[in-house]
Design a protein around this motif. Sequence first.
Motif, PDB file in Angstrom:
ATOM      1  N   ALA A   4       0.837  -1.199   0.000  1.00 15.56           N
ATOM      2  CA  ALA A   4       0.000   0.000   0.000  1.00 15.56           C
ATOM      3  C   ALA A   4       0.874   1.252   0.000  1.00 15.56           C
ATOM      4  CB  ALA A   4      -0.942  -0.007   1.202  1.00 15.56           C
ATOM      5  N   GLY A   5       1.896   1.257   0.830  1.00 20.13           N
ATOM      6  CA  GLY A   5       2.812   2.393   0.875  1.00 20.13           C
ATOM      7  C   GLY A   5       3.527   2.599  -0.448  1.00 20.13           C
ATOM      8  N   HIS A   6       3.953   1.526  -1.068  1.00 20.89           N
ATOM      9  CA  HIS A   6       4.635   1.598  -2.359  1.00 20.89           C
ATOM     10  C   HIS A   6       3.712   2.186  -3.428  1.00 20.89           C
ATOM     11  CE1 HIS A   6       7.514   0.411  -5.442  1.00 20.89           C
ATOM     12  NE2 HIS A   6       6.520  -0.125  -6.124  1.00 20.89           N
ATOM     13  N   LEU A   7       2.428   1.864  -3.335  1.00 22.90           N
ATOM     14  CA  LEU A   7       1.449   2.357  -4.306  1.00 22.90           C
ATOM     15  C   LEU A   7       0.875   3.718  -3.933  1.00 22.90           C
ATOM     16  CD1 LEU A   7      -0.435  -1.003  -4.879  1.00 22.90           C
ATOM     17  CD2 LEU A   7       1.130   0.140  -6.481  1.00 22.90           C
ATOM     18  N   GLY A   8       1.133   4.174  -2.707  1.00 28.25           N
ATOM     19  CA  GLY A   8       0.628   5.462  -2.264  1.00 28.25           C
ATOM     20  C   GLY A   8      -0.860   5.451  -1.942  1.00 28.25           C
ATOM     21  N   VAL A   9      -1.364   4.308  -1.467  1.00 33.34           N
ATOM     22  CA  VAL A   9      -2.773   4.200  -1.086  1.00 33.34           C
ATOM     23  C   VAL A   9      -2.853   3.661   0.334  1.00 33.34           C
ATOM     24  CG1 VAL A   9      -3.540   3.829  -3.475  1.00 33.34           C
ATOM     25  CG2 VAL A   9      -3.038   1.855  -2.018  1.00 33.34           C
ATOM     26  N   SER A  10      -4.026   3.760   0.923  1.00 32.85           N
ATOM     27  CA  SER A  10      -4.209   3.216   2.270  1.00 32.85           C
ATOM     28  C   SER A  10      -4.356   1.699   2.189  1.00 32.85           C
ATOM     29  CB  SER A  10      -5.454   3.817   2.930  1.00 32.85           C
ATOM     30  OG  SER A  10      -6.626   3.339   2.287  1.00 32.85           O
ATOM     31  N   VAL A  11      -4.095   1.039   3.312  1.00 30.48           N
ATOM     32  CA  VAL A  11      -4.253  -0.412   3.385  1.00 30.48           C
ATOM     33  C   VAL A  11      -5.699  -0.795   3.104  1.00 30.48           C
ATOM     34  CG1 VAL A  11      -4.158  -2.404   4.947  1.00 30.48           C
ATOM     35  CG2 VAL A  11      -2.287  -0.746   4.942  1.00 30.48           C
ATOM     36  N   SER A  12      -6.640  -0.052   3.653  1.00 33.65           N
ATOM     37  CA  SER A  12      -8.053  -0.393   3.435  1.00 33.65           C
ATOM     38  C   SER A  12      -8.442  -0.229   1.966  1.00 33.65           C
ATOM     39  CB  SER A  12      -8.970   0.428   4.344  1.00 33.65           C
ATOM     40  OG  SER A  12      -8.834   1.802   4.082  1.00 33.65           O
ATOM     41  N   HIS A  13      -7.928   0.816   1.315  1.00 35.90           N
ATOM     42  CA  HIS A  13      -8.224   0.995  -0.112  1.00 35.90           C
ATOM     43  C   HIS A  13      -7.634  -0.150  -0.930  1.00 35.90           C
ATOM     44  CE1 HIS A  13      -9.057   2.949  -3.916  1.00 35.90           C
ATOM     45  NE2 HIS A  13      -7.801   2.685  -4.265  1.00 35.90           N
ATOM     46  N   LEU A  14      -6.398  -0.521  -0.629  1.00 34.90           N
ATOM     47  CA  LEU A  14      -5.774  -1.627  -1.352  1.00 34.90           C
ATOM     48  C   LEU A  14      -6.567  -2.911  -1.138  1.00 34.90           C
ATOM     49  CD1 LEU A  14      -3.444  -2.652  -3.108  1.00 34.90           C
ATOM     50  CD2 LEU A  14      -2.168  -3.071  -0.984  1.00 34.90           C
ATOM     51  N   ASN A  15      -6.968  -3.188   0.100  1.00 37.83           N
ATOM     52  CA  ASN A  15      -7.768  -4.386   0.377  1.00 37.83           C
ATOM     53  C   ASN A  15      -9.047  -4.391  -0.442  1.00 37.83           C
ATOM     54  OD1 ASN A  15      -6.411  -6.120   2.269  1.00 37.83           O
ATOM     55  ND2 ASN A  15      -6.674  -4.520   3.795  1.00 37.83           N
ATOM     56  N   GLU A  16      -9.767  -3.283  -0.448  1.00 43.87           N
ATOM     57  CA  GLU A  16     -11.035  -3.196  -1.190  1.00 43.87           C
ATOM     58  C   GLU A  16     -10.814  -3.356  -2.692  1.00 43.87           C
ATOM     59  OE1 GLU A  16     -12.934   0.476  -0.138  1.00 43.87           O
ATOM     60  OE2 GLU A  16     -12.930  -0.030   2.000  1.00 43.87           O
ATOM     61  N   ALA A  17      -9.831  -2.668  -3.231  1.00 40.46           N
ATOM     62  CA  ALA A  17      -9.589  -2.696  -4.675  1.00 40.46           C
ATOM     63  C   ALA A  17      -9.148  -4.083  -5.142  1.00 40.46           C
ATOM     64  CB  ALA A  17      -8.530  -1.653  -5.050  1.00 40.46           C
TER      65      ALA A  17
END
Length: 113
Positions: free
Chosen positions: A15-28
């Motif tokens: 998530a950090g590498h992609l610049g998104v939150s963990v919750s956003h990455l999980n959902e996506a």
Amino acid sequence: MSTARALPWSVRDCAGHLGVSVSHLNEAVKAAMGRTPGELLRQARVHEAKRLLACTDLTVRQVADRVGFGDPAYFCRFFRRETGATPGDFRRGGGDIHHDHRIASIAPPGPAT
């Protein structure tokens, strides 16, 4: 000394590498793949560990380190839980364990290690 880049082995790192939150990455990822990022990362770690065990002479400790485990004993428990075999049994091809020596690496392109 290896010059290979370390892979992000945690959902937080990804998530950090992609610049998104963990919750956003999980959902996506769940919406796109039907599986969680954690499941996909575990699968990737097992795949890379199998490749290293089958295709190199690295020790189990070195394989553990390469797939993001600082504790080889924990890696062995993880590997057995995920595959049903110990790393040593997998490497030896013991029992019903079969592996393909052509397993491709999931590591980013870079200098050979």
